[in-house]
Design a protein around this motif. Structure first.
Motif, mmCIF file in Angstrom:
data_model
loop_
_atom_site.group_PDB
_atom_site.id
_atom_site.type_symbol
_atom_site.label_atom_id
_atom_site.label_comp_id
_atom_site.label_asym_id
_atom_site.label_seq_id
_atom_site.Cartn_x
_atom_site.Cartn_y
_atom_site.Cartn_z
ATOM 1 N N MET A 45 -25.239 -6.387 -3.417
ATOM 2 C CA MET A 45 -23.959 -6.549 -4.123
ATOM 3 C C MET A 45 -22.951 -7.223 -3.184
ATOM 4 N N ASP A 46 -22.307 -8.274 -3.660
ATOM 5 C CA ASP A 46 -21.287 -8.961 -2.872
ATOM 6 C C ASP A 46 -19.934 -8.299 -3.116
ATOM 7 N N SER A 47 -19.101 -8.264 -2.091
ATOM 8 C CA SER A 47 -17.794 -7.635 -2.298
ATOM 9 C C SER A 47 -16.734 -8.289 -1.416
ATOM 10 N N ILE A 48 -15.495 -8.087 -1.826
ATOM 11 C CA ILE A 48 -14.356 -8.592 -1.063
ATOM 12 C C ILE A 48 -13.276 -7.518 -1.098
ATOM 13 N N LEU A 49 -12.541 -7.380 -0.002
ATOM 14 C CA LEU A 49 -11.482 -6.370 0.082
ATOM 15 C C LEU A 49 -10.125 -7.064 0.135
ATOM 16 N N LEU A 50 -9.244 -6.667 -0.757
ATOM 17 C CA LEU A 50 -7.879 -7.193 -0.796
ATOM 18 C C LEU A 50 -6.920 -6.055 -0.460
ATOM 19 N N SER A 51 -5.807 -6.391 0.159
ATOM 20 C CA SER A 51 -4.880 -5.341 0.551
ATOM 21 C C SER A 51 -3.445 -5.870 0.522
ATOM 22 N N ILE A 52 -2.542 -5.064 -0.033
ATOM 23 C CA ILE A 52 -1.119 -5.423 -0.008
ATOM 24 C C ILE A 52 -0.308 -4.199 0.390
ATOM 25 N N ALA A 53 0.899 -4.426 0.904
ATOM 26 C CA ALA A 53 1.856 -3.340 1.087
ATOM 27 C C ALA A 53 2.326 -2.894 -0.296
ATOM 28 N N SER A 54 2.789 -1.660 -0.382
ATOM 29 C CA SER A 54 3.158 -1.099 -1.693
ATOM 30 C C SER A 54 4.520 -1.610 -2.150
ATOM 31 N N ARG A 55 4.566 -2.897 -2.425
ATOM 32 C CA ARG A 55 5.788 -3.542 -2.927
ATOM 33 C C ARG A 55 5.448 -4.307 -4.193
ATOM 34 N N THR A 65 5.602 6.540 -5.330
ATOM 35 C CA THR A 65 6.971 6.714 -5.863
ATOM 36 C C THR A 65 7.944 5.651 -5.341
ATOM 37 N N GLY A 66 7.450 4.427 -5.270
ATOM 38 C CA GLY A 66 8.306 3.314 -4.890
ATOM 39 C C GLY A 66 8.443 3.073 -3.395
ATOM 40 N N ARG A 67 7.840 3.945 -2.581
ATOM 41 C CA ARG A 67 7.942 3.731 -1.122
ATOM 42 C C ARG A 67 7.227 2.432 -0.742
ATOM 43 N N PRO A 68 7.842 1.583 0.096
ATOM 44 C CA PRO A 68 7.231 0.292 0.429
ATOM 45 C C PRO A 68 6.280 0.335 1.620
ATOM 46 N N ASP A 69 6.100 1.524 2.225
ATOM 47 C CA ASP A 69 5.300 1.593 3.458
ATOM 48 C C ASP A 69 3.860 2.039 3.215
ATOM 49 N N GLY A 70 3.445 2.082 1.956
ATOM 50 C CA GLY A 70 2.058 2.412 1.658
ATOM 51 C C GLY A 70 1.194 1.160 1.583
ATOM 52 N N VAL A 71 -0.074 1.379 1.340
ATOM 53 C CA VAL A 71 -1.018 0.268 1.203
ATOM 54 C C VAL A 71 -1.803 0.446 -0.092
ATOM 55 N N VAL A 72 -1.937 -0.633 -0.826
ATOM 56 C CA VAL A 72 -2.805 -0.652 -2.012
ATOM 57 C C VAL A 72 -3.973 -1.574 -1.702
#
Lengths: 143, 118
Positions: free
Chosen positions: A1-11, A56-63
């Motif tokens: 299975m091929d996969s890719i990981l994407l990541s953004i700050a919680s903004r 809850t809107g905090r910008p310092d998390g990661v999605v």
């Protein structure tokens, strides 16, 4: 299975990057344009939920979003390390047709749209965070 | 997200200038609409021609604006692209919640004929 990981700050203003990336991946898969539209929307809804509700809107998390592809379909795992979804029933709620102003839904449309895009949706919450699992099979493929 | 407002035949036409009406811009849109409504604009046409992507937060901001009107006016939408039109259909908001028109001219003509809002 091929996969890719994407990541953004919680903004919220960064969520569109996830949508664009998913659309790009879908463009190389045996999915219709409508299916790609729906999956782009689904990943944005899932990330919005993580930012607005888990963090809850905090910008310092990661999605984080993991896209995994095999011969039968695409699996998108949207994860966060915020608060878990309290009411799991929201994953299954349908949308009623509004008959009056008071009936207009205040929320819950995001999860409805995620389910609409997918063949199956799962959710896990644990000590390492929360993950929403969205699976879409390829048309004509054995799923 | 920028907006262009103009009055035609007693109807306020709001044209959205951004391609995305999503969770990042929905609060700004909602604030703009509440401001318009509180200044007496009760018949409003939203021109969504430029909008290529809308999510549930964008839809929720539309519904919130409708609730702000409280039944004393109308918000109609026009010039929807395929993706946005499908979103209205999937969420069933095209079933008597929002009137959808093909052109601004058609939307303005219809709302201009509606009884004056209280």
């Amino acid at each position: 299975m091929d996969s890719i990981l994407l990541s953004i700050a919680s903004r919220l203003e960064l969520v569109q990057l996830l949508g664009l990336a998913v659309r790009g991946v879908c463009g190389g898969l045996p999915l219709t344009s409508d299916e790609a539209d729906a999956l782009e929307l689904a990943v944005c809804e899932a990330a919005n939920n993580a930012i607005k509700h888990a963090y809850t809107g905090r910008p310092d998390g990661v999605v984080q979003v993991t896209l995994a592809v095999d011969g039968t379909g695409l699996v998108m795992c949207v994860s966060d390390k915020g608060a878990p979804l309290e009411d799991k029933q929201k994953l299954n709620n349908d949308l009623a047709v509004a008959r009056s102003l008071e009936d207009l839904p205040e929320g819950g449309m995001g999860l409805f749209l995620i389910r609409n895009a997918a063949d199956s949706v799962g959710y896990k919450a644990g000590e390492h965070g929360n993950v929403l699992i969205i699976r879409k099979g390829f048309s004509g493929a054995k799923v | 997200m920028e907006f262009e407002d103009r009055i035609e035949g007693g109807v306020t036409v709001v044209s959205l200038k951004g391609q995305r009406m999503d969770a990042a811009v929905a609060p700004l849109f909602k604030s703009h609409m509440v401001d318009l409504i509180q200044h007496g604009n009760k018949r409003i046409v939203l021109n969504l021609e430029a909008v290529d992507f809308m999510d549930s937060s964008g839809l929720a901001s539309l519904m919130s604006s409708m609730k702000t009107l409280g039944g004393s006016g109308e918000i109609a939408v026009c010039c929807l692209g395929d993706k946005v039109r499908k979103l209205f259909a999937i969420t069933r908001l095209d079933r008597g919640v929002f009137r959808i028109f093909g052109t601004t001219t058609e939307a303005v003509a219809t709302l201009a004929e509606a009884p004056a809002a209280e």
